[in-house]
Design a protein around this motif. Structure first.
Motif, PDB file in Angstrom:
ATOM      1  N   CYS A 140     -54.282  49.651 -22.248  1.00 65.11           N
ATOM      2  CA  CYS A 140     -53.913  51.070 -22.256  1.00 65.11           C
ATOM      3  C   CYS A 140     -55.139  51.902 -22.652  1.00 65.11           C
ATOM      4  N   PRO A 141     -55.416  52.998 -21.936  1.00 64.20           N
ATOM      5  CA  PRO A 141     -56.590  53.822 -22.260  1.00 64.20           C
ATOM      6  C   PRO A 141     -56.368  54.815 -23.396  1.00 64.20           C
ATOM      7  N   ALA A 142     -55.170  54.852 -23.981  1.00 58.66           N
ATOM      8  CA  ALA A 142     -54.882  55.817 -25.044  1.00 58.66           C
ATOM      9  C   ALA A 142     -55.652  55.479 -26.313  1.00 58.66           C
ATOM     10  N   SER A 143     -55.988  56.488 -27.081  1.00 56.42           N
ATOM     11  CA  SER A 143     -56.762  56.276 -28.308  1.00 56.42           C
ATOM     12  C   SER A 143     -55.943  55.536 -29.366  1.00 56.42           C
ATOM     13  N   CYS A 144     -54.614  55.728 -29.388  1.00 60.29           N
ATOM     14  CA  CYS A 144     -53.778  55.033 -30.362  1.00 60.29           C
ATOM     15  C   CYS A 144     -53.818  53.524 -30.151  1.00 60.29           C
ATOM     16  N   PHE A 145     -53.930  53.101 -28.892  1.00 65.55           N
ATOM     17  CA  PHE A 145     -53.984  51.677 -28.579  1.00 65.55           C
ATOM     18  C   PHE A 145     -55.300  51.068 -29.045  1.00 65.55           C
ATOM     19  N   LYS A 146     -56.366  51.842 -28.894  1.00 64.52           N
ATOM     20  CA  LYS A 146     -57.687  51.338 -29.275  1.00 64.52           C
ATOM     21  C   LYS A 146     -57.847  51.271 -30.786  1.00 64.52           C
ATOM     22  N   SER A 147     -57.194  52.165 -31.495  1.00 63.02           N
ATOM     23  CA  SER A 147     -57.376  52.212 -32.958  1.00 63.02           C
ATOM     24  C   SER A 147     -56.402  51.315 -33.710  1.00 63.02           C
ATOM     25  N   SER A 148     -55.127  51.348 -33.339  1.00 64.13           N
ATOM     26  CA  SER A 148     -54.140  50.606 -34.129  1.00 64.13           C
ATOM     27  C   SER A 148     -53.260  49.682 -33.305  1.00 64.13           C
ATOM     28  N   ARG A 149     -53.374  49.764 -31.989  1.00 62.71           N
ATOM     29  CA  ARG A 149     -52.510  48.980 -31.082  1.00 62.71           C
ATOM     30  C   ARG A 149     -51.026  49.225 -31.359  1.00 62.71           C
ATOM     31  N   SER A 150     -50.715  50.442 -31.750  1.00 59.06           N
ATOM     32  CA  SER A 150     -49.330  50.823 -31.971  1.00 59.06           C
ATOM     33  C   SER A 150     -49.136  52.225 -31.402  1.00 59.06           C
ATOM     34  N   CYS A 151     -48.444  52.300 -30.270  1.00 63.42           N
ATOM     35  CA  CYS A 151     -48.286  53.570 -29.572  1.00 63.42           C
ATOM     36  C   CYS A 151     -46.825  53.811 -29.202  1.00 63.42           C
ATOM     37  N   SER A 152     -46.503  55.059 -29.011  1.00 57.06           N
ATOM     38  CA  SER A 152     -45.171  55.422 -28.536  1.00 57.06           C
ATOM     39  C   SER A 152     -45.131  55.311 -27.018  1.00 57.06           C
ATOM     40  N   PRO A 153     -43.969  54.969 -26.449  1.00 56.74           N
ATOM     41  CA  PRO A 153     -43.851  54.983 -24.980  1.00 56.74           C
ATOM     42  C   PRO A 153     -43.939  56.404 -24.447  1.00 56.74           C
ATOM     43  N   CYS A 154     -44.313  56.517 -23.190  1.00 53.72           N
ATOM     44  CA  CYS A 154     -44.575  57.827 -22.603  1.00 53.72           C
ATOM     45  C   CYS A 154     -43.322  58.554 -22.108  1.00 53.72           C
ATOM     46  N   ALA A 155     -42.255  57.797 -21.790  1.00 50.38           N
ATOM     47  CA  ALA A 155     -41.064  58.407 -21.198  1.00 50.38           C
ATOM     48  C   ALA A 155     -40.471  59.533 -22.049  1.00 50.38           C
ATOM     49  N   PRO A 156     -40.287  59.341 -23.379  1.00 48.94           N
ATOM     50  CA  PRO A 156     -39.724  60.448 -24.171  1.00 48.94           C
ATOM     51  C   PRO A 156     -40.635  61.673 -24.208  1.00 48.94           C
ATOM     52  N   ILE A 157     -41.956  61.442 -24.250  1.00 47.70           N
ATOM     53  CA  ILE A 157     -42.899  62.556 -24.308  1.00 47.70           C
ATOM     54  C   ILE A 157     -42.894  63.322 -22.990  1.00 47.70           C
ATOM     55  N   ILE A 158     -42.945  62.574 -21.870  1.00 55.62           N
ATOM     56  CA  ILE A 158     -42.925  63.220 -20.559  1.00 55.62           C
ATOM     57  C   ILE A 158     -41.596  63.933 -20.342  1.00 55.62           C
ATOM     58  N   GLY A 159     -40.506  63.304 -20.814  1.00 54.48           N
ATOM     59  CA  GLY A 159     -39.174  63.874 -20.625  1.00 54.48           C
ATOM     60  C   GLY A 159     -39.013  65.238 -21.260  1.00 54.48           C
ATOM     61  N   LYS A 160     -39.755  65.496 -22.363  1.00 56.32           N
ATOM     62  CA  LYS A 160     -39.667  66.792 -23.026  1.00 56.32           C
ATOM     63  C   LYS A 160     -40.153  67.916 -22.119  1.00 56.32           C
ATOM     64  N   TYR A 161     -41.155  67.583 -21.304  1.00 58.56           N
ATOM     65  CA  TYR A 161     -41.774  68.607 -20.463  1.00 58.56           C
ATOM     66  C   TYR A 161     -41.304  68.566 -19.011  1.00 58.56           C
ATOM     67  N   ALA A 162     -40.715  67.435 -18.596  1.00 57.87           N
ATOM     68  CA  ALA A 162     -40.360  67.265 -17.187  1.00 57.87           C
ATOM     69  C   ALA A 162     -39.403  68.350 -16.702  1.00 57.87           C
ATOM     70  N   GLY A 163     -38.355  68.625 -17.507  1.00 53.27           N
ATOM     71  CA  GLY A 163     -37.386  69.646 -17.108  1.00 53.27           C
ATOM     72  C   GLY A 163     -38.016  71.014 -16.973  1.00 53.27           C
ATOM     73  N   GLU A 164     -38.873  71.370 -17.948  1.00 50.04           N
ATOM     74  CA  GLU A 164     -39.528  72.676 -17.908  1.00 50.04           C
ATOM     75  C   GLU A 164     -40.468  72.784 -16.712  1.00 50.04           C
ATOM     76  N   VAL A 165     -41.201  71.698 -16.458  1.00 45.48           N
ATOM     77  CA  VAL A 165     -42.142  71.699 -15.328  1.00 45.48           C
ATOM     78  C   VAL A 165     -41.392  71.829 -14.008  1.00 45.48           C
ATOM     79  N   LEU A 166     -40.299  71.074 -13.860  1.00 43.79           N
ATOM     80  CA  LEU A 166     -39.524  71.149 -12.625  1.00 43.79           C
ATOM     81  C   LEU A 166     -38.894  72.530 -12.442  1.00 43.79           C
TER      82      LEU A 166
END
Length: 204
Positions: A140-166
């Protein structure tokens, strides 16, 4: 002169096509800006945006030349193309506005699985890994993965903005679709008007 006259129709059509020209150049500029600043690395996404910008620019150019010269053939093809674009854009805009949460999630997951470069951009910019589940053994290219190897999945984050974007995309699409049907009506009216400065015996 009232707005139903030849000059007013011509000026309105020219103004509308100048607006389309500015929008097309804006789309191309945004795509170039995203690539230049490293915000977008997906050539497919950039290619689609640039292609839409060039297509819109060509349509506006045809309409502008046809309006200035009162060219019947160019105006006819411009009217037909604009009507087809209106039908497609209106349908897509209504679909964007009608999608519920579940359908948005399914659409996002399909896009996530089919665009590797865009997926990496999202993970890097939103600092998340994976779509619904985080895999510590993956890459994963995210900085959280490189530093601690513990990251949140992207679906909840994208979901917050998906409705507004659409909603935003659907609203913008509806706005421009009504300008397109206005362009069709203006072109139809303008084609059937006679240039008062032209030779009355000339073929229009």
């Amino acid at each position: 002169m009232v707005c139903g006259g030849f000059a007013c129709s011509k000026n309105c059509l020219c103004a509308l096509n100048l607006l389309y020209t500015l929008v097309s150049l804006l789309l191309i500029g945004i795509a170039a800006w995203g690539i230049g600043f490293g915000l977008i690395s997906s050539l497919r996404v950039v290619g689609v945006v640039i292609a839409v910008g060039i297509f819109l620019f060509l349509i506006a150019l045809v309409g502008l030349i046809g309006a200035v010269k009162h060219h019947q053939v160019l105006l006819f093809f411009y009217m037909i193309i604009l009507l087809l674009v209106f039908i497609v854009q209106f349908s897509v805009s209504c679909a964007c506005l009608a999608l519920n949460r579940e359908q948005q999630g399914q659409l996002l997951e399909v896009g996530w699985n089919n665009t590797a470069s865009a997926r990496n951009d999202i993970q890097r910019n939103l600092n998340c890994c994976g779509f619904r589940n985080f895999d510590p053994n993956g890459t994963c290219p995210a900085s959280c993965f490189k530093s601690s190897r513990s990251c949140s999945p992207c679906a909840p984050i994208i979901g917050k903005y998906a409705g507004e974007v659409l909603q935003f995309v659907g609203g913008i699409g509806l706005f421009f679709s009504f300008t397109e049907i206005l362009g069709v009506w203006l072109t139809y009216r303008y084609r059937n008007q006679k240039d008062p400065r032209a030779n009355p015996s000339a073929f229009l």
